[in-house]
Design an enzyme around this catalytic site. Structure first.
Site, PDB file in Angstrom:
ATOM      1  N   GLY A  90       0.824  -1.205   0.000  1.00 12.80           N
ATOM      2  CA  GLY A  90       0.000   0.000   0.000  1.00 12.80           C
ATOM      3  C   GLY A  90       0.854   1.249   0.000  1.00 12.80           C
ATOM      4  O   GLY A  90       1.994   1.248  -0.473  1.00 12.80           O
ATOM      5  N   GLU A 150       5.741  -3.355   0.848  1.00  9.63           N
ATOM      6  CA  GLU A 150       5.847  -3.031  -0.578  1.00  9.63           C
ATOM      7  C   GLU A 150       4.988  -1.799  -0.791  1.00  9.63           C
ATOM      8  O   GLU A 150       3.763  -1.861  -0.722  1.00  9.63           O
ATOM      9  CB  GLU A 150       5.388  -4.210  -1.433  1.00  9.63           C
ATOM     10  CG  GLU A 150       5.947  -4.163  -2.844  1.00  9.63           C
ATOM     11  CD  GLU A 150       4.982  -3.558  -3.830  1.00  9.63           C
ATOM     12  OE1 GLU A 150       5.099  -2.331  -4.080  1.00  9.63           O
ATOM     13  OE2 GLU A 150       4.123  -4.277  -4.341  1.00  9.63           O
ATOM     14  N   CYS A 178       1.599   0.572  -8.425  1.00 11.62           N
ATOM     15  CA  CYS A 178       2.842   1.042  -7.791  1.00 11.62           C
ATOM     16  C   CYS A 178       4.013   0.991  -8.761  1.00 11.62           C
ATOM     17  O   CYS A 178       4.960   1.774  -8.641  1.00 11.62           O
ATOM     18  CB  CYS A 178       3.136   0.237  -6.532  1.00 11.62           C
ATOM     19  SG  CYS A 178       3.356  -1.539  -6.827  1.00 11.62           S
ATOM     20  N   THR A 216       3.116   4.531   1.073  1.00 12.71           N
ATOM     21  CA  THR A 216       4.301   4.723   1.896  1.00 12.71           C
ATOM     22  C   THR A 216       3.928   5.290   3.260  1.00 12.71           C
ATOM     23  O   THR A 216       4.490   4.891   4.291  1.00 12.71           O
ATOM     24  CB  THR A 216       5.287   5.656   1.177  1.00 12.71           C
ATOM     25  OG1 THR A 216       5.693   5.034  -0.053  1.00 12.71           O
ATOM     26  CG2 THR A 216       6.526   5.920   2.029  1.00 12.71           C
TER      27      THR A 216
END
Length: 470
Positions: free
Chosen positions: A215, A237, A271, A217
């Site tokens: 998800g 991640e 992402c 940062t």
């Protein structure tokens, strides 16, 4: 999208129409802790289950997922806004994760060298962690969920899964149904549905030994801090501000094709998306024109009822954030080449040219269909621009000279680099993970998954038993 009813149900609704797709129970913090306890109770029995039996269950689950492929694809399209091609790929990639995990379950463990004392028999092996908590995002719920759930189960852990509230059916209920039908024992996979409070309860649960989070940062930093304080293993991640480097020898039309796919697939809500197009100054104008032409030609619409190539953005809040980022970039001097204006539930593929590192859009992740173009004079500047980011997830170098691309790729600070391709690629057999603001390095794929979801256990045996001076 989803809504919460007065009776405590989380109701999933189609993004485009608002039609109800199904409901699941909304978990309180107490319910999350209870589910974690059930998973912990099931952990010893599952860890003791022969690896071949665990592998067979995962292989059956892959078969069952593919038998329900059309249903799963429809959920991804209606619940998460996927186009049909992306949904088809994701379901099959989820099945591939299950099959790869089955292989991990029965793969021979790498031998470990003996200890220094020849009088001791030594046994060193990898063992399960216990309960693995998995928090899954909405953009690729099947693939990104299975990427953690499948290897964790294969390697003898039980799992507590929390899907994103936008996609509770494709990211949660589908998992439970498929794995239960494949023969997974009760309690080995517990699924809880909820928002940030449920996620926080999962992370804090004393029964959860590890957390795998994919998800943002911002949220990842909070989870990492909590896990660190509680001395739990965590795989993060997170976001990416990925560089797509186009060298002057590149075939411009081919490079623009790859760049368009990398930036606009799933409305740029990935992402790994190509966000910063770094293009040699000799070809930057022709590349920008080709990229903008491709962007403008993409079909925007309802992906469930039309052959749209660009579907809806996940929600109104995200639409606003994308639009604001584009407006700010233009105000700071970027040139809007195409797109840039909200169209109902959609944001058209957008190309911003003349972007420089002084602009916020160069550094901040815009989780939407926005490609920025920045020119460079030589490879030294290309490397400097690519590495001028807090993120370090993926990158790509587009060139007709593979060796030149390989040499440049080795200088980029990120977890994964593709030469002669774009940034959005996935292979369950290969390690994947980012550095910096993109995460805490590889936790998925092949040996990396074994490292992430198991721990070392050392046993020594002295015979006869030893005695000591005091």
């Amino acid at each position: 999208m989803s809504t919460v009813t007065e009776t405590g149900l989380l109701t999933s609704r189609e993004i485009i129409t608002g039609e109800e797709l199904g409901s699941v129970p909304l978990a309180t913090s107490g319910a999350v802790l209870s589910a974690a306890r059930r998973a912990a109770a099931a952990a010893p029995g599952w860890a003791a289950t022969p690896a071949a039996e665990r592998a067979a269950i995962l292989d059956r689950a892959a078969d069952l997922l593919l038998e329900r492929a059309q249903e799963a694809q429809d959920l991804l399209v209606r619940e998460g806004g996927s186009i049909t091609g992306k949904a088809f790929y994701e379901v099959h990639a989820g099945a591939a994760e299950l099959r790869h995990a089955a292989q991990l379950a029965t793969a021979p463990q790498a031998p470990h060298g003996p200890g220094s004392d020849p009088g001791r028999d030594t046994e060193v092996r990898r063992v399960p962690l216990g309960v693995v908590g998995v928090i899954v995002p909405w953009n690729f719920p099947v693939l990104l969920g299975m990427r953690s759930v499948a290897p964790a189960l294969a390697l003898g852990n039980t799992v507590l899964l929390k899907p994103d509230p936008h996609t509770p059916l494709s990211g949660g209920r589908l998992f439970a149904e498929v794995l239960a039908a494949a023969g997974l024992p009760e309690g080995v996979l517990e699924v809880v549905y909820g928002d940030a409070d449920a996620g926080a309860a999962l992370v804090r649960s004393p029964d959860v030994s590890m957390v795998s989070f994919t998800g943002s940062t911002e949220v990842g930093r909070e989870i990492g801090a909590t896990a660190g304080r509680l001395l739990k293993r965590v795989v993060l991640e997170l976001g990416g501000q990925n560089a797509y480097v186009v060298l002057p020898d590149a075939d411009i039309e081919a490079a623009a094709s790859a760049g368009s796919w990398g930036s606009f697939l799933h409305q740029g809500q990935i992402c790994m998306a190509a966000r910063r197009h770094l293009v040699h100054r000799d070809v930057v104008e022709s590349y920008t024109e080709a990229l903008a032409r491709r962007a403008a030609a993409l079909r925007i619409g309802d992906p469930y009822r039309t052959d749209a190539q660009i579907g809806p953005v996940i929600d109104r809040g995200q639409l606003t954030r994308i639009a604001t980022a584009v407006e700010d970039a233009v105000a700071q001097g970027a040139r809007l080449v195409t797109g840039g204006t909200v169209q109902g539930q959609f944001f058209p593929p957008t190309v911003l040219a003349d972007v420089t590192p002084k602009m916020s859009v160069f550094h901040a992740e815009v989780f939407g269909p926005v490609a920025t173009v920045t020119s460079f004079a030589d490879e030294e500047e290309a490397v400097e621009l690519a590495n001028t980011s807090d993120y370090g997830l993926t990158a790509a170098v587009y060139t007709s000279d593979a060796e030149q691309g390989r040499a440049l790729a080795s200088r980029l600070r990120c977890g994964v680099v593709h030469v002669g391709d774009q940034t959005v690629n996935h292979d369950p057999h290969l390690p994947f993970g980012g550095v910096g603001a993109s995460g805490n390095a590889s936790g998925f794929g092949g040996q990396a998954a074994i490292d992430a979801f198991t721990r070392w256990h050392t046993l020594t045996v002295s015979s006869p038993a030893r005695s000591y001076p005091f």
